[in-house]
Design an enzyme around this catalytic site. Structure first.
Site, PDB file in Angstrom:
ATOM      1  N   TYR A  75       9.149  37.314  67.169  1.00  0.00           N
ATOM      2  CA  TYR A  75       8.289  38.478  66.910  1.00  0.00           C
ATOM      3  C   TYR A  75       7.330  38.735  68.063  1.00  0.00           C
ATOM      4  O   TYR A  75       7.013  39.882  68.374  1.00  0.00           O
ATOM      5  CB  TYR A  75       7.542  38.321  65.577  1.00  0.00           C
ATOM      6  CG  TYR A  75       8.386  38.808  64.416  1.00  0.00           C
ATOM      7  CD1 TYR A  75       8.502  40.167  64.146  1.00  0.00           C
ATOM      8  CD2 TYR A  75       9.096  37.918  63.619  1.00  0.00           C
ATOM      9  CE1 TYR A  75       9.297  40.630  63.111  1.00  0.00           C
ATOM     10  CE2 TYR A  75       9.896  38.375  62.577  1.00  0.00           C
ATOM     11  CZ  TYR A  75       9.981  39.736  62.331  1.00  0.00           C
ATOM     12  OH  TYR A  75      10.777  40.195  61.310  1.00  0.00           O
ATOM     13  N   ARG A  78       9.240  40.525  70.662  1.00  0.00           N
ATOM     14  CA  ARG A  78       9.384  41.946  70.299  1.00  0.00           C
ATOM     15  C   ARG A  78       8.049  42.681  70.489  1.00  0.00           C
ATOM     16  O   ARG A  78       8.012  43.836  70.898  1.00  0.00           O
ATOM     17  CB  ARG A  78       9.863  42.105  68.850  1.00  0.00           C
ATOM     18  CG  ARG A  78      11.322  41.755  68.662  1.00  0.00           C
ATOM     19  CD  ARG A  78      11.820  42.114  67.265  1.00  0.00           C
ATOM     20  NE  ARG A  78      11.990  43.549  67.083  1.00  0.00           N
ATOM     21  CZ  ARG A  78      13.104  44.222  67.327  1.00  0.00           C
ATOM     22  NH1 ARG A  78      14.183  43.600  67.754  1.00  0.00           N
ATOM     23  NH2 ARG A  78      13.174  45.524  67.130  1.00  0.00           N
ATOM     24  N   ASP A 116       6.963  49.512  65.862  1.00  0.00           N
ATOM     25  CA  ASP A 116       6.589  49.502  67.284  1.00  0.00           C
ATOM     26  C   ASP A 116       5.422  50.407  67.663  1.00  0.00           C
ATOM     27  O   ASP A 116       4.963  50.378  68.804  1.00  0.00           O
ATOM     28  CB  ASP A 116       7.812  49.855  68.142  1.00  0.00           C
ATOM     29  CG  ASP A 116       8.462  51.187  67.749  1.00  0.00           C
ATOM     30  OD1 ASP A 116       7.735  52.132  67.397  1.00  0.00           O
ATOM     31  OD2 ASP A 116       9.710  51.274  67.808  1.00  0.00           O
ATOM     32  N   HIS A 131       7.572  49.510  57.007  1.00  0.00           N
ATOM     33  CA  HIS A 131       7.755  48.068  57.232  1.00  0.00           C
ATOM     34  C   HIS A 131       6.595  47.437  57.991  1.00  0.00           C
ATOM     35  O   HIS A 131       6.763  46.389  58.617  1.00  0.00           O
ATOM     36  CB  HIS A 131       9.085  47.818  57.973  1.00  0.00           C
ATOM     37  CG  HIS A 131      10.297  48.143  57.146  1.00  0.00           C
ATOM     38  ND1 HIS A 131      11.570  48.242  57.668  1.00  0.00           N
ATOM     39  CD2 HIS A 131      10.428  48.381  55.812  1.00  0.00           C
ATOM     40  CE1 HIS A 131      12.423  48.533  56.689  1.00  0.00           C
ATOM     41  NE2 HIS A 131      11.749  48.624  55.562  1.00  0.00           N
ATOM     42  N   CYS A 139      -3.413  36.329  58.909  1.00  0.00           N
ATOM     43  CA  CYS A 139      -3.401  34.935  58.466  1.00  0.00           C
ATOM     44  C   CYS A 139      -2.395  34.791  57.328  1.00  0.00           C
ATOM     45  O   CYS A 139      -2.420  35.570  56.371  1.00  0.00           O
ATOM     46  CB  CYS A 139      -4.809  34.558  58.009  1.00  0.00           C
ATOM     47  SG  CYS A 139      -4.902  32.958  57.203  1.00  0.00           S
ATOM     48  N   CYS A 163      -8.089  30.126  58.341  1.00  0.00           N
ATOM     49  CA  CYS A 163      -7.906  29.104  57.298  1.00  0.00           C
ATOM     50  C   CYS A 163      -7.226  27.890  57.918  1.00  0.00           C
ATOM     51  O   CYS A 163      -6.159  28.034  58.552  1.00  0.00           O
ATOM     52  CB  CYS A 163      -7.015  29.623  56.172  1.00  0.00           C
ATOM     53  SG  CYS A 163      -7.582  31.158  55.441  1.00  0.00           S
ATOM     54  N   GLY A 201      18.552  57.733  63.691  1.00  0.00           N
ATOM     55  CA  GLY A 201      18.650  56.402  64.295  1.00  0.00           C
ATOM     56  C   GLY A 201      18.466  55.251  63.334  1.00  0.00           C
ATOM     57  O   GLY A 201      17.920  54.213  63.710  1.00  0.00           O
ATOM     58  N   THR A 202      18.942  55.437  62.106  1.00  0.00           N
ATOM     59  CA  THR A 202      18.902  54.298  61.178  1.00  0.00           C
ATOM     60  C   THR A 202      20.293  54.053  60.613  1.00  0.00           C
ATOM     61  O   THR A 202      21.042  54.994  60.376  1.00  0.00           O
ATOM     62  CB  THR A 202      17.879  54.493  60.036  1.00  0.00           C
ATOM     63  OG1 THR A 202      18.027  53.409  59.100  1.00  0.00           O
ATOM     64  CG2 THR A 202      18.051  55.817  59.319  1.00  0.00           C
ATOM     65  N   ASN A 227      22.510  60.383  64.741  1.00  0.00           N
ATOM     66  CA  ASN A 227      22.779  58.966  64.985  1.00  0.00           C
ATOM     67  C   ASN A 227      23.858  58.848  66.056  1.00  0.00           C
ATOM     68  O   ASN A 227      24.766  59.674  66.118  1.00  0.00           O
ATOM     69  CB  ASN A 227      23.240  58.271  63.691  1.00  0.00           C
ATOM     70  CG  ASN A 227      23.068  56.775  63.764  1.00  0.00           C
ATOM     71  OD1 ASN A 227      23.624  56.109  64.649  1.00  0.00           O
ATOM     72  ND2 ASN A 227      22.288  56.213  62.865  1.00  0.00           N
TER      73      ASN A 227
HETATM   74  P1  OAD Z   1      19.542  49.133  62.841  1.00  0.00           P
HETATM   75  O1  OAD Z   1      19.507  48.309  64.078  1.00  0.00           O
HETATM   76  O2  OAD Z   1      20.185  48.570  61.638  1.00  0.00           O
HETATM   77  O3  OAD Z   1      20.293  50.486  63.144  1.00  0.00           O
HETATM   78  C1  OAD Z   1      20.020  51.275  64.261  1.00  0.00           C
HETATM   79  C2  OAD Z   1      20.832  52.550  64.123  1.00  0.00           C
HETATM   80  O4  OAD Z   1      20.524  53.381  65.231  1.00  0.00           O
HETATM   81  C3  OAD Z   1      22.346  52.332  64.134  1.00  0.00           C
HETATM   82  O5  OAD Z   1      22.951  53.163  63.159  1.00  0.00           O
HETATM   83  C4  OAD Z   1      22.762  52.767  65.563  1.00  0.00           C
HETATM   84  O6  OAD Z   1      24.064  53.318  65.575  1.00  0.00           O
HETATM   85  C5  OAD Z   1      21.729  53.841  65.832  1.00  0.00           C
HETATM   86  N1  OAD Z   1      21.394  54.065  67.248  1.00  0.00           N
HETATM   87  C6  OAD Z   1      21.347  53.175  68.264  1.00  0.00           C
HETATM   88  N2  OAD Z   1      20.916  53.756  69.391  1.00  0.00           N
HETATM   89  C7  OAD Z   1      20.668  55.057  69.085  1.00  0.00           C
HETATM   90  C8  OAD Z   1      20.180  56.182  69.811  1.00  0.00           C
HETATM   91  N3  OAD Z   1      19.840  56.084  71.090  1.00  0.00           N
HETATM   92  N4  OAD Z   1      20.044  57.357  69.144  1.00  0.00           N
HETATM   93  C9  OAD Z   1      20.385  57.466  67.833  1.00  0.00           C
HETATM   94  N5  OAD Z   1      20.855  56.449  67.098  1.00  0.00           N
HETATM   95  C10 OAD Z   1      20.981  55.264  67.699  1.00  0.00           C
HETATM   96  O7  OAD Z   1      18.052  49.581  62.551  1.00  0.00           O
HETATM   97  P2  OAD Z   1      17.396  50.188  61.237  1.00  0.00           P
HETATM   98  O8  OAD Z   1      18.349  51.044  60.476  1.00  0.00           O
HETATM   99  O9  OAD Z   1      16.104  50.755  61.647  1.00  0.00           O
HETATM  100  O10 OAD Z   1      13.823  45.762  58.515  1.00  0.00           O
HETATM  101  O11 OAD Z   1      17.133  48.889  60.401  1.00  0.00           O
HETATM  102  C11 OAD Z   1      16.454  49.024  59.191  1.00  0.00           C
HETATM  103  C12 OAD Z   1      15.652  47.812  58.925  1.00  0.00           C
HETATM  104  O12 OAD Z   1      16.509  46.670  58.927  1.00  0.00           O
HETATM  105  C13 OAD Z   1      14.609  47.471  59.974  1.00  0.00           C
HETATM  106  O13 OAD Z   1      13.395  48.138  59.786  1.00  0.00           O
HETATM  107  C14 OAD Z   1      14.458  46.016  59.776  1.00  0.00           C
HETATM  108  C15 OAD Z   1      15.926  45.694  59.790  1.00  0.00           C
HETATM  109  O14 OAD Z   1      16.343  44.474  59.516  1.00  0.00           O
HETATM  110  C16 OAD Z   1      13.084  44.661  58.350  1.00  0.00           C
HETATM  111  O15 OAD Z   1      12.833  43.892  59.267  1.00  0.00           O
HETATM  112  C17 OAD Z   1      12.600  44.489  56.951  1.00  0.00           C
END
Ligand code: OAD
Length: 258
Positions: A75, A78, A116, A131, A139, A163, A201-202, A227
Site C-alpha cells: 500500500y 501504491r 488515488d 473505497h 490507527c 495506541c 474503466g472498471t 472501457n
Molecule cells: P480492475 O483492475 O479490476 O479493472 C480495471 C478495468 O479498467 C478493466 O476492465 C480494464 O480493462 C480497464 N482499463 C484498463 N486500462 C484502461 C484505460 N486506459 N481506459 C479504460 N479502461 C481501462 O479495477 P476496478 O474495476 O477499479 O477494491 O476494481 C474494483 C475494485 O476491485 C477496486 O477498487 C479494488 C479492487 O480489488 C478494493 O480494493 C476493495
C-alpha cells in the site's frame, strides 16, 4: 429500388447526444481511468515488483493480520505511485463535465472506486470515494488518523503513534469490510435520481459498486460504458465504447455537448 442499409449510430455521437440531453449524471470510475496516469490497475496491471502477488489477497484484513509488513509495503508503494501521478485528460474531462452540468442547473455525482485522489486533483468536487483513500492512514485500533511522511514509510509495518502495539493501516476498504455508510448513502441517492449513468474503466465485478448501473437502468436511466476491454456490462449498456478513457473522454467531452 435497392434498400438502403440502416445507419448504425456512431457510439461517440450517441454518447454525446445522451450527455447533451442529461440533467442528472452519475459517473462510476475504476482503476482503468488512472491507468494512463501510471497507476497500475488491480486486475492485470501489476508492476514487475509485485507481479507474483494477487491484489485480492493483499487487500483483506486477514492478509494484514497475517503479514502486515508485506501489505503495508504494497500500500505504501501504491501511495507513492499516487503521489507521483498526475491527472490525465480523462480525469480533466470529467471535471469539465461537472462544471458544464452545474452551469445548466443539472446534477453531477462522481462515484469512484479509486483511492488515488486524482479526481480531486483534476478539479472534480462532488466525488464519493466508495473505497476510501490511500492518502490517509489510520490507527488499526482506534481509527485515529496518522500523519505520514511524504516519502516512503521508514518501517513496514509502521507502528501507530496513538495506541501501543497497534499499526498504521491505509484508510481504504478491504474485501470483507463494509463501505463507509455516508458514501453508500450518497451513491444510492444519486443513482436513484440520475437520468444518465456512465461507467468508466472498471471491471464491473466488485459489488456493491457493480450493481449501481443496473439500478440506474432499472429506473430508466440511459447507460454508457467506456472501457479498454469487454466487461460483464458491455452487452447490456445503451452505448459501449471500447477504448482508453484518457483518449475517449476528451473526444466526447471537449467541448461538453449541450
Ligand atoms: P480492475 O483492475 O479490476 O479493472 C480495471 C478495468 O479498467 C478493466 O476492465 C480494464 O480493462 C480497464 N482499463 C484498463 N486500462 C484502461 C484505460 N486506459 N481506459 C479504460 N479502461 C481501462 O479495477 P476496478 O474495476 O477499479 O477494491 O476494481 C474494483 C475494485 O476491485 C477496486 O477498487 C479494488 C479492487 O480489488 C478494493 O480494493 C476493495
Amino acid at each position: 429500388m435497392p434498400r438502403q442499409p440502416c445507419a448504425v449510430p456512431d457510439p461517440l455521437d450517441h454518447a454525446r447526444r445522451l450527455i447533451a440531453d442529461a440533467r442528472s449524471v452519475v459517473v462510476l470510475t475504476g482503476a482503468g481511468i488512472s491507468a494512463e496516469s501510471g497507476i497500475p490497475t488491480f486486475r492485470g496491471g501489476m508492476d514487475a515488483l509485485w507481479k507474483d502477488f494477487d491484489p485480492a489477497t493483499l487487500a483483506t484484513p486477514e492478509a494484514f493480520a497475517r503479514d502486515p509488513a508485506t501489505v503495508s509495503r504494497w500500500y505504501d508503494w501504491r501511495r507513492q505511485k499516487c503521489r507521483e501521478a498526475i491527472p490525465n485528460p480523462g480525469h480533466l474531462a470529467l471535471a469539465a463535465l461537472e462544471r458544464a452540468l452545474e452551469a445548466r442547473a443539472g446534477r453531477f455525482t462522481l462515484l469512484t472506486q479509486n483511492v488515488d485522489r486524482l479526481h480531486h486533483r483534476a478539479g472534480s468536487s462532488n466525488v464519493v470515494e466508495l473505497h476510501g483513500t490511500i492518502m490517509h492512514w489510520r490507527c488499526s485500533a482506534s481509527g485515529r488518523e496518522i500523519e505520514l511522511p511524504d516519502g516512503p514509510l521508514p518501517t513496514y509495518p509502521f507502528p501507530s503513534p496513538h495506541c501501543a502495539g497497534s499499526l498504521a493501516r491505509p484508510d481504504v476498504v478491504w474485501f470483507g469490510e463494509p463501505l463507509p455508510s455516508a458514501a453508500v448513502h450518497a451513491a444510492q441517492g444519486a443513482v436513484a435520481d440520475c437520468d444518465l449513468f456512465i461507467s468508466i474503466g472498471t471491471s464491473s465485478v466488485v459489488y456493491p459498486a457493480a450493481a449501481f448501473i443496473h439500478e440506474a437502468a432499472a429506473h430508466g436511466a440511459a447507460t454508457i460504458e467506456i472501457n479498454r476491454d469487454a466487461t460483464p456490462i458491455s452487452s447490456v449498456v445503451d452505448v459501449s465504447i471500447r477504448g482508453r478513457a484518457g483518449e475517449v473522454l476528451p473526444q466526447i467531452l471537449n467541448p461538453v455537448p449541450n
